[in-house]
Design a protein around this motif. Structure first.
Motif, PDB file in Angstrom:
ATOM      1  N   ALA A   1     -45.394 -12.323  51.994  1.00 36.68           N
ATOM      2  CA  ALA A   1     -45.145 -11.788  50.655  1.00 36.68           C
ATOM      3  C   ALA A   1     -45.982 -12.479  49.592  1.00 36.68           C
ATOM      4  O   ALA A   1     -46.250 -11.892  48.533  1.00 36.68           O
ATOM      5  N   SER A   2     -46.411 -13.709  49.831  1.00 34.77           N
ATOM      6  CA  SER A   2     -47.237 -14.385  48.841  1.00 34.77           C
ATOM      7  C   SER A   2     -48.565 -13.666  48.655  1.00 34.77           C
ATOM      8  O   SER A   2     -49.104 -13.620  47.539  1.00 34.77           O
TER       9      SER A   2
ATOM     10  N   ARG B   1     -47.933 -10.740  46.288  1.00 34.41           N
ATOM     11  CA  ARG B   1     -47.839 -11.163  44.890  1.00 34.41           C
ATOM     12  C   ARG B   1     -49.212 -11.498  44.315  1.00 34.41           C
ATOM     13  O   ARG B   1     -49.492 -11.243  43.139  1.00 34.41           O
ATOM     14  N   LYS B   2     -50.076 -12.044  45.150  1.00 31.07           N
ATOM     15  CA  LYS B   2     -51.437 -12.366  44.727  1.00 31.07           C
ATOM     16  C   LYS B   2     -52.206 -11.090  44.375  1.00 31.07           C
ATOM     17  O   LYS B   2     -52.900 -11.024  43.348  1.00 31.07           O
TER      18      LYS B   2
ATOM     19  N   LEU C   1     -50.935  -8.248  43.402  1.00 33.17           N
ATOM     20  CA  LEU C   1     -50.365  -7.655  42.203  1.00 33.17           C
ATOM     21  C   LEU C   1     -50.871  -8.357  40.943  1.00 33.17           C
ATOM     22  O   LEU C   1     -51.005  -7.729  39.885  1.00 33.17           O
ATOM     23  N   ARG C   2     -51.169  -9.637  41.062  1.00 35.08           N
ATOM     24  CA  ARG C   2     -51.664 -10.372  39.897  1.00 35.08           C
ATOM     25  C   ARG C   2     -53.129 -10.081  39.607  1.00 35.08           C
ATOM     26  O   ARG C   2     -53.516  -9.895  38.441  1.00 35.08           O
TER      27      ARG C   2
ATOM     28  N   THR D   1     -43.577  -3.256  41.839  1.00 36.68           N
ATOM     29  CA  THR D   1     -43.281  -4.477  42.589  1.00 36.68           C
ATOM     30  C   THR D   1     -41.807  -4.482  42.939  1.00 36.68           C
ATOM     31  O   THR D   1     -40.951  -4.550  42.046  1.00 36.68           O
TER      32      THR D   1
ATOM     33  N   VAL E   1     -38.256  -5.883  44.615  1.00 39.48           N
ATOM     34  CA  VAL E   1     -37.582  -7.184  44.736  1.00 39.48           C
ATOM     35  C   VAL E   1     -36.791  -7.228  46.042  1.00 39.48           C
ATOM     36  O   VAL E   1     -36.458  -6.194  46.627  1.00 39.48           O
TER      37      VAL E   1
ATOM     38  N   THR F   1     -37.429  -9.771  51.077  1.00 43.05           N
ATOM     39  CA  THR F   1     -38.599 -10.337  50.416  1.00 43.05           C
ATOM     40  C   THR F   1     -39.233  -9.263  49.544  1.00 43.05           C
ATOM     41  O   THR F   1     -38.807  -8.101  49.552  1.00 43.05           O
ATOM     42  N   SER F   2     -40.236  -9.644  48.796  1.00 42.55           N
ATOM     43  CA  SER F   2     -40.903  -8.701  47.903  1.00 42.55           C
ATOM     44  C   SER F   2     -41.628  -7.622  48.696  1.00 42.55           C
ATOM     45  O   SER F   2     -42.040  -7.831  49.841  1.00 42.55           O
TER      46      SER F   2
ATOM     47  N   SER G   1     -44.016  -3.587  47.810  1.00 38.85           N
ATOM     48  CA  SER G   1     -44.804  -2.989  46.735  1.00 38.85           C
ATOM     49  C   SER G   1     -45.080  -1.518  46.998  1.00 38.85           C
ATOM     50  O   SER G   1     -44.996  -1.033  48.132  1.00 38.85           O
TER      51      SER G   1
ATOM     52  N   ASP H   1     -52.241 -20.285  46.599  1.00 39.51           N
ATOM     53  CA  ASP H   1     -52.467 -19.109  47.428  1.00 39.51           C
ATOM     54  C   ASP H   1     -53.886 -18.582  47.333  1.00 39.51           C
ATOM     55  O   ASP H   1     -54.244 -17.630  48.033  1.00 39.51           O
TER      56      ASP H   1
END
Length: 302
Positions: free
Chosen positions: A60-61, A64-65, A67-68, A87, A89, A96-97, A99, A144
């Motif tokens: 999941a990290s 998130r990377k 998405l940023r 995103t 939740v 876990t996250s 998308s 990350d």
């Protein structure tokens, strides 16, 4: 298909539950399996959306990377890249996250979809040049955004040596592992690169490239996004036909030492993939074997 320890079970019911709870505006749309990679399971949602769910909590990290950073890259690159739309939740059914992205139309890279491999190699080189030219925007090779493929070869010597030994035990005499070890060592003996660190996609395999009308159209799956030395970025060109590889190298204009290190990275990733996925992902093992055979063919011709 289970590839890793600790995988999160997912099926259409889980995805539909997530959509109902968090994206009710899309919950009525048709849902169909859209494939699975080593990091994510994917479902197509209606005509225009894609749901991506990490296989494990650790994956999941990478999500998130993406998405940023992807929204920042989109206006700077000529090719299409994934566009995040939602995103998700964690919940009780998926802890876990996750998308939702905009669906990108395109065909898988292959002999049925690419007729001019030299042009394809040139197109891919342009994408790599553009990405590597993007300003770091204050980001550094930490957290990350630090991945082994953007580092130095010598830091990987122990596990690559073990992977080659395991690979020999699996492929026997079908692949010349002795020559692969020699090519790997040749790169280790070179001075480490001293050039600037750049943005790296990290995994430009054909499965992460989409074509339309025979030309490169989109680059997907930025889960390996990192900052580092560019050598390993060139490694996946050994998954492409020789015409594409030659055109790519000419267009990128890398030094001989960079090319030798890129080849070593290609050996490292493929040799480690064979023992890791030998019982769980035969298609990926076949891809790794084909890459090693292409490297050996190139080496014998040089």
């Amino acid at each position: 298909m289970t590839l890793h320890e600790g995988e999160i079970p997912v099926d259409e019911g889980v995805v539909r539950s997530l959509l109902t709870d968090q994206c009710p505006q899309w919950a009525h749309l048709p849902l169909s399996r859209a494939g699975a990679g080593t990091d994510n399971t994917m479902y197509r949602l209606g005509d225009d959306l894609l749901v991506r769910l990490p296989r494990t909590a650790a994956k999941a990290s990478s999500l998130r990377k993406e998405l940023r950073w992807l929204p920042r890259f989109a206006p700077l690159l000529a090719c299409r890249i994934p566009e995040p739309r939602h995103t998700g939740v964690p919940t009780d059914v998926f802890p876990t996250s996750w998308s939702v992205y905009r669906w990108i139309d395109g065909d898988e890279v292959g002999p049925e979809t690419v007729s001019d491999w030299a042009t394809f190699g040139t197109d891919l080189a342009a994408v790599v040049r553009d990405l590597h030219a993007v300003d770091l925007m204050g980001a550094t090779r930490t957290g990350d955004l630090s991945w082994y493929r953007g580092g130095e070869l010598r830091a990987c010597a122990d596990w690559v040596g073990a992977a080659l030994a395991d690979c020999r035990g699996i492929v026997g005499t079908e692949i010349d592992v002795d020559t692969l070890e020699r090519l790997w060592q040749m790169a280790l003996d070179l001075p480490e690169p001293s050039g600037p660190q750049v943005w790296l996609h990290g995994d430009l395999r054909p499965t992460n490239l989409l074509v339309r009308h025979g030309r490169l159209h989109a680059v997907i799956d930025f889960g390996g996004l990192s900052i580092g030395l560019p050598d390993a970025e060139h490694a996946p060109v050994w998954d492409l036909p020789p015409e594409a590889r030659r055109a790519y190298r000419n267009a990128v204009a890398v030094a001989d030492s960079t090319w030798l290190r890129a080849r070593a990275w290609a050996i490292a990733v493929a040799a480690s993939g064979i023992p890791y996925y030998q019982h769980s992902y035969p298609a990926f093992v076949a891809e790794c074997r084909a890459r090693l055979e292409a490297i050996l063919t190139d080496a014998s011709a040089s």
